[in-house]
Scaffold this motif. Structure first.
Motif, PDB file in Angstrom:
ATOM      1  N   GLU A  91      42.140  35.216  37.888  1.00 13.47           N
ATOM      2  CA  GLU A  91      41.472  35.826  36.930  1.00 13.47           C
ATOM      3  C   GLU A  91      41.565  37.364  36.922  1.00 13.47           C
ATOM      4  N   ILE A  94      46.085  38.161  38.072  1.00  7.62           N
ATOM      5  CA  ILE A  94      47.296  37.028  38.075  1.00  7.62           C
ATOM      6  C   ILE A  94      48.639  37.459  38.191  1.00  7.62           C
ATOM      7  N   VAL A 135      43.269  30.423  31.990  1.00 10.31           N
ATOM      8  CA  VAL A 135      44.423  31.009  33.385  1.00 10.31           C
ATOM      9  C   VAL A 135      45.665  29.877  32.883  1.00 10.31           C
TER      10      VAL A 135
END
Length: 286
Positions: A91, A94, A135
């Motif tokens: 998060e 990335i 994600v």
């Protein structure tokens, strides 16, 4: 073809420097494994608390942060089947994790159970599913795949109805969040996990294999033994049945992960015993 691999957590104590690491990886390749599943917290510098917790669990992280793993993989001819990462890193940074995965030439990033997370809380688990989807979508855009790896904590009942694992599967997009299933942990939680594995179908991409049993080291004071991970074929998990499941025949890799309790306290000797079981009971050509 399904690859046979080893989880890096097994070999932290056998990777003290580049020389011992390369020797260990070459031995893994020599005995019959095709790959290794790497962990972000074992190939990067990690906080002291992470190193302490893994050591207390019998799984020291080793000196992997001082090693350039792409070179180790190339020289040993092992493939990085996947990369374990924590959700916070995905998060918050990335792009770095994506870059690391590409450097290691793997398309799969795996998230394990959350540290200090309440899997019995309905709202928290619902929120987790949304975070995983977000994600997963970002990784999908980069031609990478997000997988969720279970432990036993996901089999807590939420509101006495669904388990947290059932909620995660139900509330995430199956195209964005795939599964790395570990059968050892639901067995620890008393779950009839084979029907669950069959229900996963094509969502099951990687499988963590481990056996669960006991090792009598001396005559016990009381007639009670604690269960622990053990070499394949030396415990009581229905491994032969599992290896014959259609869902297992389609996974990209079967990954050995025993946590401790290794024969002679030697992880290399342990993974050698386990590959013998796999070579006898599983054909990796389907």
């Amino acid at each position: 073809m399904n690859n046979l691999a080893v989880q890096q957590i097994m070999i932290g104590s056998a990777c003290k420097d580049e020389k011992t690491t390369l020797s260990t990886l070459k031995r893994i390749k020599q005995v019959g494994y095709d790959g290794i599943e790497l962990n972000l917290f074992m190939i990067e510098s990690t906080p002291f608390i992470v190193r302490l917790l893994t050591k207390m669990a019998g799984m020291p992280v080793g000196k992997g942060a001082n090693i350039y793993w792409p070179d180790m993989l190339k020289e040993s001819r092992l493939k990085a089947t996947s990369l374990h990462a924590d959700l916070g890193s995905l998060e918050n940074r990335i792009d770095e994790v994506i870059s690391k995965a590409r450097e290691l030439d793997t398309s799969k990033i795996v998230i394990t159970g959350m540290y200090r997370f309440d899997y019995g809380n309905y709202d928290d688990v619902k929120s987790l599913a949304k975070r995983l989807d977000k994600v997963g979508s970002r990784l999908h855009e980069s031609d990478l795949q997000l997988l969720y790896h279970n432990h036993n904590v996901e089999f807590l009942k939420v509101d006495n109805k669904y388990t947290a694992y059932e909620m995660i599967l139900k509330d995430t997009d199956p195209d964005l969040v795939k599964v790395e299933f570990d059968s050892y942990w639901p067995a620890e939680a008393g779950v009839d996990f084979i029907p669950l594995m069959e229900q996963l179908g094509e969502r099951l991409v990687l499988y963590h294999i481990n056996d669960r049993g006991t090792r009598l080291k001396k005559v016990p004071i009381a007639p009670i033994l604690k269960s622990d991970s053990i070499e394949l074929g030396h415990g009581n998990m229905p491994l032969k049945r599992i290896l014959g499941l259609d869902c297992i025949k389609n996974v990209d890799a079967i990954i050995l992960e025993s946590h401790r309790n290794w024969v002679n306290n030697n992880p290399i000797e342990s993974l050698e015993k386990s590959i013998a079981f796999l070579q006898e009971n599983y054909s990796n050509e389907h």
